[in-house]
Scaffold this motif. Structure first.
Motif, short mmCIF file in Angstrom:
data_model
loop_
_atom_site.label_atom_id
_atom_site.label_comp_id
_atom_site.label_asym_id
_atom_site.label_seq_id
_atom_site.Cartn_x
_atom_site.Cartn_y
_atom_site.Cartn_z
N ARG A 171 0.83 -1.21 0.00
CA ARG A 171 0.00 0.00 0.00
C ARG A 171 0.86 1.26 0.00
N GLN A 172 1.95 1.25 0.77
CA GLN A 172 2.84 2.41 0.81
C GLN A 172 3.56 2.60 -0.52
N LEU A 173 3.99 1.49 -1.13
CA LEU A 173 4.64 1.57 -2.44
C LEU A 173 3.68 2.13 -3.49
N GLN A 174 2.44 1.68 -3.44
CA GLN A 174 1.47 2.16 -4.41
C GLN A 174 1.17 3.65 -4.21
N SER A 175 1.13 4.08 -2.95
CA SER A 175 0.90 5.51 -2.67
C SER A 175 2.06 6.36 -3.20
N ALA A 176 3.29 5.87 -2.99
CA ALA A 176 4.46 6.60 -3.50
C ALA A 176 4.43 6.65 -5.02
N ARG A 177 4.02 5.56 -5.64
CA ARG A 177 3.92 5.52 -7.11
C ARG A 177 2.89 6.52 -7.61
N ASN A 178 1.76 6.60 -6.92
CA ASN A 178 0.71 7.54 -7.33
C ASN A 178 1.19 8.99 -7.23
N GLU A 211 8.45 -7.91 -6.76
CA GLU A 211 9.09 -8.81 -5.81
C GLU A 211 8.14 -9.22 -4.69
N LEU A 212 7.21 -8.34 -4.36
CA LEU A 212 6.23 -8.65 -3.31
C LEU A 212 5.00 -9.35 -3.87
N GLY A 213 5.03 -9.68 -5.17
CA GLY A 213 3.92 -10.39 -5.78
C GLY A 213 2.70 -9.54 -6.06
N ALA A 214 2.90 -8.24 -6.25
CA ALA A 214 1.78 -7.32 -6.52
C ALA A 214 2.02 -6.63 -7.85
N GLU A 215 0.94 -6.11 -8.42
CA GLU A 215 1.00 -5.36 -9.68
C GLU A 215 0.64 -3.91 -9.42
N PRO A 216 1.25 -3.00 -10.19
CA PRO A 216 0.90 -1.58 -10.02
C PRO A 216 -0.58 -1.34 -10.32
N GLU A 217 -1.22 -0.58 -9.46
CA GLU A 217 -2.62 -0.24 -9.67
C GLU A 217 -2.71 1.04 -10.50
N PRO A 218 -3.83 1.25 -11.19
CA PRO A 218 -4.00 2.51 -11.93
C PRO A 218 -4.06 3.68 -10.98
N PRO A 219 -3.72 4.89 -11.46
CA PRO A 219 -3.80 6.07 -10.58
C PRO A 219 -5.16 6.20 -9.95
N GLU A 220 -5.18 6.86 -8.80
CA GLU A 220 -6.43 6.96 -8.04
C GLU A 220 -7.52 7.66 -8.81
N ASN A 221 -7.16 8.70 -9.59
CA ASN A 221 -8.20 9.44 -10.33
C ASN A 221 -8.83 8.56 -11.39
N GLU A 222 -8.01 7.67 -12.03
CA GLU A 222 -8.56 6.77 -13.04
C GLU A 222 -9.48 5.75 -12.40
N SER A 223 -9.05 5.20 -11.25
CA SER A 223 -9.90 4.22 -10.58
C SER A 223 -11.21 4.85 -10.15
N ASP A 224 -11.14 6.13 -9.71
CA ASP A 224 -12.38 6.84 -9.36
C ASP A 224 -13.28 7.00 -10.57
#
Length: 292
Positions: A171-178, A211-224
């Protein structure tokens, strides 16, 4: 006087009239200029000049102090004037209280100092304040890179043993990516971000997520937007279902009304036939009784 003398006299008179007109116009213009620049109250005018001078002096001192404080901080920051882990952010906090041009600068510098001190929570807070202070496009990407780095520092990569710890890290990695892809500093789907450092850090984050077995999620605005789109489609479906149900009910009511109307017409027609039959019988008896 001869004709030539008359013509010469007329030309002379016209020339004199033109010269008089020019002199009159020049005198009027001069008078207008004098009236325009005329100061009716010289003392009041000088007071206004004094006030403007004081204001300009205050602004100059203000900008000079701002520049001096910021220069001292940056110089010490870049040339080892502060010991490691002991950066003084009070100067930049003082500047942040003044509504100065480029208001993001003190927050950005204070964030950098907090980052060097290992106070990543304060660094994150300062960087967010800097982003809210309308930085330039280039500086915004620099702030976002530092903000993402401070967020990554909050992850303890040496202790990711439980699923909860891994989920928090993801979750923290995804937030930093966003943070990096929000304004196009990094490309969320490719490598076309307009800031190379942000793009490189985003790619590093993607590797960590992999490495943690997760995929990047789309940006928050797109998911909204997708969520809003899904809700819109669902509302459309519900609306069309209600319309179909309403149309079905109306058709049933219409069929019932037509059925009742046909039954009433049949009943009326049957009653009319019975009455007409009885009347014709009575008439025949009368005719038989009467001998015309």
């Amino acid at each position: 006087m001869t004709k030539s003398e008359l013509r010469a006299e007329k030309k002379k008179l016209k020339k004199e009239e033109k010269q008089k007109d020019k002199a009159r116009i020049a005198a009027e213009k001069k008078k207008d200029r004098e009236e325009f620049f005329k100061i009716e109250d010289p003392i009041g005018f000088m007071k206004i000049i004094d006030i403007i001078s004081v204001v300009l002096l205050v602004i100059s001192l203000f900008l000079g102090i701002r520049y001096l404080i910021n220069s001292v901080f940056v110089y010490k920051y870049n040339h080892g004037g502060y010991e490691a882990g002991n950066y003084n952010v009070k100067l930049e906090e003082f500047l942040s209280k003044l509504n100065i041009p480029e208001g993001y600068v003190p927050y950005y510098n204070a964030g950098n100092a907090s980052y060097q001190n290992g106070d990543y929570d304060s660094a994150i807070s300062y960087y967010k304040d800097a982003l809210e202070s309308h930085p330039t496009e280039k500086k915004e990407c620099d702030i976002r890179v530092n903000l993402a780095l401070a967020m990554l520092k909050k992850i303890d990569f040496d202790h990711l043993e439980t699923e909860k710890q891994k989920a928090n890290a993801i979750r923290q990695l995804q937030s930093a990516r966003n943070v990096l892809v929000e304004k196009g500093c990094a490309d969320p789907y490719g490598t076309n971000g307009h800031d190379p450092e942000a793009e490189q850090l985003k790619q590093d984050i993607d590797k960590m997520l992999e490495e943690l077995g997760a995929e990047p999620e789309p940006p928050e605005n797109e998911s909204d937007e997708q969520q809003q789109g899904g809700q819109g489609e669902q509302e459309e479906k519900q609306k069309s279902f209600r319309e179909e149900q309403l149309e079905k009910d109306l058709n049933e009511q219409k069929e019932d009304s037509m059925k009742e109307r046909r039954e009433a017409d049949n009943q009326k027609q049957y009653s009319g036939d019975s009455s007409s039959g009885s009347q014709s019988g009575d008439g025949s008896n009368d005719l038989n009784e009467k001998n015309w």
